[in-house]
Enzyme design. Structure first.
Site, PDB file in Angstrom:
ATOM      1  N   LEU A 121       0.830  -1.210   0.000  1.00  0.00           N
ATOM      2  CA  LEU A 121       0.000   0.000   0.000  1.00  0.00           C
ATOM      3  C   LEU A 121       0.866   1.261   0.000  1.00  0.00           C
ATOM      4  O   LEU A 121       1.857   1.348   0.723  1.00  0.00           O
ATOM      5  CB  LEU A 121      -0.919  -0.004   1.225  1.00  0.00           C
ATOM      6  CG  LEU A 121      -1.808  -1.252   1.364  1.00  0.00           C
ATOM      7  CD1 LEU A 121      -2.694  -1.146   2.609  1.00  0.00           C
ATOM      8  CD2 LEU A 121      -2.665  -1.479   0.127  1.00  0.00           C
ATOM      9  N   HIS A 122       0.465   2.227  -0.827  1.00  0.00           N
ATOM     10  CA  HIS A 122       1.181   3.508  -0.911  1.00  0.00           C
ATOM     11  C   HIS A 122       0.180   4.625  -0.657  1.00  0.00           C
ATOM     12  O   HIS A 122      -0.984   4.357  -0.311  1.00  0.00           O
ATOM     13  CB  HIS A 122       1.875   3.638  -2.265  1.00  0.00           C
ATOM     14  CG  HIS A 122       0.981   3.306  -3.428  1.00  0.00           C
ATOM     15  ND1 HIS A 122      -0.106   4.078  -3.782  1.00  0.00           N
ATOM     16  CD2 HIS A 122       0.976   2.253  -4.283  1.00  0.00           C
ATOM     17  CE1 HIS A 122      -0.709   3.544  -4.821  1.00  0.00           C
ATOM     18  NE2 HIS A 122      -0.084   2.414  -5.139  1.00  0.00           N
ATOM     19  N   GLY A 127      -1.480   6.384  -2.578  1.00  0.00           N
ATOM     20  CA  GLY A 127      -2.692   6.283  -3.394  1.00  0.00           C
ATOM     21  C   GLY A 127      -3.739   5.410  -2.698  1.00  0.00           C
ATOM     22  O   GLY A 127      -4.924   5.762  -2.629  1.00  0.00           O
ATOM     23  N   HIS A 128      -3.297   4.273  -2.166  1.00  0.00           N
ATOM     24  CA  HIS A 128      -4.234   3.408  -1.429  1.00  0.00           C
ATOM     25  C   HIS A 128      -4.747   4.124  -0.182  1.00  0.00           C
ATOM     26  O   HIS A 128      -5.928   4.000   0.175  1.00  0.00           O
ATOM     27  CB  HIS A 128      -3.545   2.108  -0.981  1.00  0.00           C
ATOM     28  CG  HIS A 128      -3.147   1.201  -2.102  1.00  0.00           C
ATOM     29  ND1 HIS A 128      -1.839   1.007  -2.472  1.00  0.00           N
ATOM     30  CD2 HIS A 128      -3.887   0.424  -2.926  1.00  0.00           C
ATOM     31  CE1 HIS A 128      -1.784   0.138  -3.478  1.00  0.00           C
ATOM     32  NE2 HIS A 128      -3.015  -0.226  -3.770  1.00  0.00           N
ATOM     33  N   GLN A 158      -4.700 -13.464 -11.549  1.00  0.00           N
ATOM     34  CA  GLN A 158      -4.663 -12.327 -12.460  1.00  0.00           C
ATOM     35  C   GLN A 158      -3.255 -12.027 -12.979  1.00  0.00           C
ATOM     36  O   GLN A 158      -3.053 -11.048 -13.677  1.00  0.00           O
ATOM     37  CB  GLN A 158      -5.303 -11.082 -11.829  1.00  0.00           C
ATOM     38  CG  GLN A 158      -4.524 -10.453 -10.677  1.00  0.00           C
ATOM     39  CD  GLN A 158      -5.323  -9.340 -10.017  1.00  0.00           C
ATOM     40  OE1 GLN A 158      -6.300  -9.578  -9.300  1.00  0.00           O
ATOM     41  NE2 GLN A 158      -4.941  -8.105 -10.256  1.00  0.00           N
ATOM     42  N   ASP A 164      -6.550   2.335 -12.679  1.00  0.00           N
ATOM     43  CA  ASP A 164      -6.862   1.121 -13.447  1.00  0.00           C
ATOM     44  C   ASP A 164      -8.224   1.331 -14.113  1.00  0.00           C
ATOM     45  O   ASP A 164      -9.222   0.729 -13.719  1.00  0.00           O
ATOM     46  CB  ASP A 164      -6.881  -0.090 -12.509  1.00  0.00           C
ATOM     47  CG  ASP A 164      -5.523  -0.339 -11.901  1.00  0.00           C
ATOM     48  OD1 ASP A 164      -4.661  -0.901 -12.574  1.00  0.00           O
ATOM     49  OD2 ASP A 164      -5.308   0.072 -10.739  1.00  0.00           O
ATOM     50  N   VAL A 187      -4.064   9.139  -7.876  1.00  0.00           N
ATOM     51  CA  VAL A 187      -3.164   9.922  -7.014  1.00  0.00           C
ATOM     52  C   VAL A 187      -1.803   9.936  -7.705  1.00  0.00           C
ATOM     53  O   VAL A 187      -1.333   8.897  -8.173  1.00  0.00           O
ATOM     54  CB  VAL A 187      -3.075   9.277  -5.616  1.00  0.00           C
ATOM     55  CG1 VAL A 187      -2.040   9.985  -4.750  1.00  0.00           C
ATOM     56  CG2 VAL A 187      -4.448   9.292  -4.943  1.00  0.00           C
ATOM     57  N   SER A 243       2.284   0.532  -6.960  1.00  0.00           N
ATOM     58  CA  SER A 243       3.219  -0.336  -6.247  1.00  0.00           C
ATOM     59  C   SER A 243       4.394  -0.700  -7.146  1.00  0.00           C
ATOM     60  O   SER A 243       5.492  -0.964  -6.678  1.00  0.00           O
ATOM     61  CB  SER A 243       2.519  -1.624  -5.812  1.00  0.00           C
ATOM     62  OG  SER A 243       1.312  -1.297  -5.179  1.00  0.00           O
ATOM     63  N   ARG A 244       4.162  -0.713  -8.455  1.00  0.00           N
ATOM     64  CA  ARG A 244       5.216  -1.132  -9.389  1.00  0.00           C
ATOM     65  C   ARG A 244       6.276  -0.039  -9.593  1.00  0.00           C
ATOM     66  O   ARG A 244       7.341  -0.329 -10.125  1.00  0.00           O
ATOM     67  CB  ARG A 244       4.609  -1.562 -10.722  1.00  0.00           C
ATOM     68  CG  ARG A 244       3.806  -2.849 -10.580  1.00  0.00           C
ATOM     69  CD  ARG A 244       3.487  -3.529 -11.898  1.00  0.00           C
ATOM     70  NE  ARG A 244       3.060  -4.894 -11.666  1.00  0.00           N
ATOM     71  CZ  ARG A 244       1.789  -5.319 -11.730  1.00  0.00           C
ATOM     72  NH1 ARG A 244       0.816  -4.492 -12.030  1.00  0.00           N
ATOM     73  NH2 ARG A 244       1.503  -6.588 -11.482  1.00  0.00           N
TER      74      ARG A 244
HETATM   75  O1  PAF Z   1      -6.410  -3.304  -8.460  1.00  0.00           O
HETATM   76  C1  PAF Z   1      -5.998  -4.247  -7.761  1.00  0.00           C
HETATM   77  O2  PAF Z   1      -5.196  -4.054  -6.842  1.00  0.00           O
HETATM   78  C2  PAF Z   1      -6.482  -5.659  -8.041  1.00  0.00           C
HETATM   79  O3  PAF Z   1      -6.665  -5.868  -9.407  1.00  0.00           O
HETATM   80  C3  PAF Z   1      -7.754  -6.032  -7.255  1.00  0.00           C
HETATM   81  C4  PAF Z   1      -8.934  -5.164  -7.656  1.00  0.00           C
HETATM   82  C5  PAF Z   1      -7.497  -5.883  -5.763  1.00  0.00           C
HETATM   83  C6  PAF Z   1      -8.132  -7.497  -7.528  1.00  0.00           C
HETATM   84  O4  PAF Z   1      -7.116  -8.359  -7.154  1.00  0.00           O
END
Ligand code: PAF
Length: 278
Positions: free
Chosen positions: A30-31, A33-34, A61, A150, A176, A186-187
């Site tokens: 988490l940064h 933005g989160h 995913q 996203d 953000v 995060s990347r």
């Molecule tokens: O955006 C993300 O961090 C992920 O794609 C999510 C929505 C938590 C699903 O794993």
């Protein structure tokens, strides 16, 4: 703040909540933005409501050559960000808690997922929809907050909620950015110092493109700007309708400019609005 590692423990916490329950789904690392998403979830939940953050690095995913194993998992820092940003609970399941070894049901959106990131990351949005549907079933949120960074994911989740009648209000939170314009991600932590210095040119190039009068000129301008970014390899740049993600035919309609660019080995995405031009 409750920390629930199992579905059963989370459901015990959930069943005594009254009022709004606002979910912020994350993969951790988490940064700021989160933190902004969690703070806005806190406001949305109101005095009588609750905020739950899920932290789950969802294996389904990630593609076979992507960064699933390397994805950062800084648990203590994440818990701290949740606590200081106003979360009431963290749901942090193991992969075994979420996916049974013989799981065979998935959720697949078939139109919006076929373009943009869906083309470069086959199966990615199937994994996202499946895990988000499962999180909605486990958490039973009244609302869920997702970052607009996203944009395609947000459009697909809205479509899933509409088409499968999930009783969840989806709230998009504006991207953000770092002071130099780079979208918080995060990347970004994967970038070397030289790559990090080049990365803000993505946003700058997109803003230059957004000034143009036709979709073709927008994309061409961004393409030229991206060609000058050190370490960059462009995955896509597209001007699209903000909801349907279909190519934007005219700048008289509101649109969205989306891009994915590798800076060295790190794939970064960004998007900005294309307000209608008269
Ligand atoms: O955006 C993300 O961090 C992920 O794609 C999510 C929505 C938590 C699903 O794993």
């Amino acid at each position: 703040m409750k920390v629930a590692k199992s579905v059963a423990a989370f459901r015990n916490w959930r069943k005594i909540r009254t009022g709004r329950v606002v979910l912020v789904p994350t993969m951790g690392a988490l940064h700021h933005g989160h933190a902004a998403l969690i703070r806005s979830a806190r406001k949305l939940a109101g005095r009588g409501g609750s905020v739950a953050v899920s932290i789950f690095v969802n294996p389904t995913q990630f593609g076979p050559n992507e960064d699933f194993s390397a994805y950062p998992r800084p648990w203590y820092r994440d818990a701290d960000v949740c606590r200081t940003s106003g979360a009431d609970a963290i749901f942090v399941p193991s992969a075994g808690e979420i996916y049974s070894p013989e799981h065979s049901v998935v959720v697949e959106e078939s139109t919006l997922s076929a373009t943009l990131c869906g083309q470069s990351r086959p199966g990615h949005f199937r994994g996202v929809c499946t895990v988000v549907a499962k999180l909605f079933n486990i958490v039973q949120p009244t609302h869920a907050v997702f970052g607009e960074k996203d944009w395609q994911q947000l459009a697909i989740i809205r479509r899933m909620v509409r088409d499968l009648d999930f009783p969840v209000g989806i709230v998009g939170h504006p991207t953000v950015r770092e002071p130099d314009g780079l979208a918080a991600s995060s990347r970004n932590g994967y970038l070397s110092a030289a790559e990090r210095a080049a990365a803000p040119m993505i946003y700058a190039g997109m803003r230059a493109g957004a000034e143009k009068k036709s979709s073709a000129a927008v994309v061409a301008t961004v393409g030229r700007a991206f060609a000058g970014i050190p370490f960059a390899r462009v995955d896509y740049v597209e001007a699209v309708d903000a909801d349907s993600l279909a190519p934007l035919k005219s700048r008289r309609m509101p649109g969205r400019l989306l891009a994915a660019v590798f800076i060295g080995g790190t794939r970064l995405i960004d998007n900005i609005p294309l307000p209608p031009r008269t």
